[in-house]
Write an enzyme that holds these catalytic residues in place. Sequence first.
Site, short mmCIF file in Angstrom:
data_model
loop_
_atom_site.label_atom_id
_atom_site.label_comp_id
_atom_site.label_asym_id
_atom_site.label_seq_id
_atom_site.Cartn_x
_atom_site.Cartn_y
_atom_site.Cartn_z
N ILE A 103 -57.14 7.97 31.15
CA ILE A 103 -55.90 8.77 31.12
C ILE A 103 -55.92 9.65 29.87
O ILE A 103 -55.97 9.14 28.75
CB ILE A 103 -54.64 7.87 31.07
CG1 ILE A 103 -54.68 6.83 32.20
CG2 ILE A 103 -53.36 8.73 31.17
CD1 ILE A 103 -53.53 5.83 32.16
N ASN B 247 -54.07 14.40 32.46
CA ASN B 247 -52.62 14.52 32.25
C ASN B 247 -52.26 15.33 31.01
O ASN B 247 -51.22 15.98 30.99
CB ASN B 247 -52.03 13.10 32.16
CG ASN B 247 -50.67 13.09 31.51
OD1 ASN B 247 -49.66 13.38 32.16
ND2 ASN B 247 -50.61 12.77 30.22
N TYR C 109 -49.13 29.13 30.53
CA TYR C 109 -48.97 27.84 31.21
C TYR C 109 -49.05 28.01 32.73
O TYR C 109 -49.75 27.24 33.41
CB TYR C 109 -47.61 27.25 30.80
CG TYR C 109 -47.33 25.86 31.31
CD1 TYR C 109 -47.96 24.74 30.74
CD2 TYR C 109 -46.42 25.63 32.35
CE1 TYR C 109 -47.68 23.46 31.19
CE2 TYR C 109 -46.13 24.35 32.80
CZ TYR C 109 -46.77 23.26 32.22
OH TYR C 109 -46.51 21.99 32.66
N LYS D 100 -52.08 26.25 34.90
CA LYS D 100 -51.73 25.27 35.92
C LYS D 100 -52.12 25.78 37.32
O LYS D 100 -52.55 25.00 38.18
CB LYS D 100 -50.23 24.92 35.86
CG LYS D 100 -49.85 24.12 34.61
CD LYS D 100 -50.51 22.74 34.58
CE LYS D 100 -50.02 21.87 33.43
NZ LYS D 100 -50.68 20.55 33.37
N THR E 166 -39.39 14.69 28.17
CA THR E 166 -40.50 14.41 27.25
C THR E 166 -40.48 15.41 26.08
O THR E 166 -39.68 16.35 26.07
CB THR E 166 -41.87 14.57 27.97
OG1 THR E 166 -42.02 15.95 28.30
CG2 THR E 166 -41.97 13.72 29.23
N1 LIG Z 1 -42.33 17.46 30.91
C1 LIG Z 1 -42.17 18.20 31.99
O1 LIG Z 1 -41.02 18.56 32.35
C2 LIG Z 1 -43.37 18.58 32.82
C3 LIG Z 1 -43.13 19.31 33.99
C4 LIG Z 1 -44.22 19.66 34.80
C5 LIG Z 1 -45.50 19.28 34.43
N2 LIG Z 1 -45.69 18.58 33.27
C6 LIG Z 1 -47.07 18.19 32.94
O2 LIG Z 1 -47.13 16.78 32.76
C7 LIG Z 1 -48.19 16.44 31.85
C8 LIG Z 1 -47.65 15.51 30.77
O3 LIG Z 1 -46.65 16.22 30.05
P1 LIG Z 1 -45.56 15.50 29.14
O4 LIG Z 1 -44.28 16.17 29.40
O5 LIG Z 1 -45.69 14.04 29.24
O6 LIG Z 1 -46.06 16.02 27.72
P2 LIG Z 1 -45.90 15.42 26.24
O7 LIG Z 1 -44.88 14.35 26.18
O8 LIG Z 1 -45.78 16.61 25.36
O9 LIG Z 1 -47.33 14.72 26.03
C9 LIG Z 1 -48.49 15.51 26.05
C10 LIG Z 1 -49.71 14.61 25.96
O10 LIG Z 1 -50.85 15.46 25.94
C11 LIG Z 1 -51.69 15.10 24.86
N3 LIG Z 1 -52.32 16.30 24.28
C12 LIG Z 1 -51.74 17.49 23.99
N4 LIG Z 1 -52.64 18.29 23.38
C13 LIG Z 1 -53.80 17.58 23.29
C14 LIG Z 1 -55.07 17.86 22.74
N5 LIG Z 1 -55.36 19.02 22.14
N6 LIG Z 1 -56.02 16.90 22.82
C15 LIG Z 1 -55.76 15.69 23.39
N7 LIG Z 1 -54.57 15.38 23.93
C16 LIG Z 1 -53.60 16.31 23.87
C17 LIG Z 1 -50.75 14.47 23.81
O11 LIG Z 1 -51.48 13.51 23.06
P3 LIG Z 1 -51.75 13.63 21.46
O12 LIG Z 1 -50.64 14.44 20.88
O13 LIG Z 1 -51.78 12.21 21.01
O14 LIG Z 1 -53.08 14.29 21.38
C18 LIG Z 1 -49.71 13.77 24.68
O15 LIG Z 1 -50.08 12.45 24.97
C19 LIG Z 1 -48.72 17.77 31.32
O16 LIG Z 1 -49.89 18.14 32.00
C20 LIG Z 1 -47.59 18.75 31.63
O17 LIG Z 1 -48.06 20.07 31.76
C21 LIG Z 1 -44.66 18.22 32.46
#
Ligand SMILES: NC(=O)c1ccc[n+]([C@@H]2O[C@H](COP(=O)([O-])OP(=O)(O)OC[C@H]3O[C@@H](n4cnc5c(N)ncnc54)[C@H](OP(=O)(O)O)[C@@H]3O)[C@@H](O)[C@H]2O)c1
Length: 248
Positions: free
Chosen positions: A6, A87, A151, A155, A188
């Site tokens: 993951i 993810n 973005y 995506k 998030t």
């Molecule tokens: N939140 C929403 O409403 C939403 C909606 C549609 C889609 N999504 C998608 O869902 C997925 C998860 O999003 P989330 O909302 O859970 O985001 P989040 O809470 O901001 O978490 C993002 C995760 O990505 C990791 N990450 C970011 N940059 C990184 C890097 N350079 N190297 C390694 N890891 C990295 C972070 O880990 P570290 O900081 O520990 O590296 C963190 O665990 C994403 O693909 C996002 O585009 C989210």
Amino acid sequence: MKLAIITGASKGLGASIAERMIIEGTGIISVSRTENPELAKLAAENQVFFAQYFCNLSSPDELESAFSELTALLQEKQPETLYVFNNAGVIDPIGTAGNLDHAALIQNAHVNLIAPIMISNILLREVSSEMTIVNITSGAAERPIQGWSAYCSTKAGINMFTETAALELQTAGSRHKIIAFSPGVMDTAMQGTIRSSAKEAFHDLEKFQAYKEKGMLRDTETVANALVDLLLQKEIESGKVYYVNDLI
Ligand SMILES: NC(=O)c1ccc[n+]([C@@H]2O[C@H](COP(=O)([O-])OP(=O)(O)OC[C@H]3O[C@@H](n4cnc5c(N)ncnc54)[C@H](OP(=O)(O)O)[C@@H]3O)[C@@H](O)[C@H]2O)c1
């Protein structure tokens, strides 16, 4: 044994996917820049395997090096089933075309698009276990959102990679599957970044601020459960984009 790789399991949706997979007895290989000590604790309590790989996915060199160690671990563990959740994601740069920060743009392309393709490429080349790859996408892949051109584009790119790789696997008679999953809006850190952007950078700022105020952001546990239920209980169709709203 079953294992799940993951990316971005340190927080948000990735952490909730990891928690549910641990409860299901699946070992976790977490890939992110920071760690979530609660996951290692939960894995120990449930007596499942847990490993953390620290990796900045915007660096191809770091990715190659982490996944070279990780594939050696997979050779040793020989899981009968491997789940791969691409993810990790970033929303920045938020701004209209003409005002994009190039360093953030390059980071976005690497984390959201190039890293999932490289990871899929490495694992499809190196791993013999039956594998299901899940690319976390977004509704933004399919509709333009002003201020999110980077973005939306990355995506959209991951959706097309998913469809293309699925066709290739089918033609090759492979048993591996690859899907995309659109999780909808969730509460998030990414949504916090969106709400703190400047009005001139992001046209729909007030709409997204209202999602939070009106409690319209889903919690990540609900979304992770919908995804894991799909993987564990249904026959999945390789190449398809699955939407959380169709599963809940
Ligand atoms: N939140 C929403 O409403 C939403 C909606 C549609 C889609 N999504 C998608 O869902 C997925 C998860 O999003 P989330 O909302 O859970 O985001 P989040 O809470 O901001 O978490 C993002 C995760 O990505 C990791 N990450 C970011 N940059 C990184 C890097 N350079 N190297 C390694 N890891 C990295 C972070 O880990 P570290 O900081 O520990 O590296 C963190 O665990 C994403 O693909 C996002 O585009 C989210």
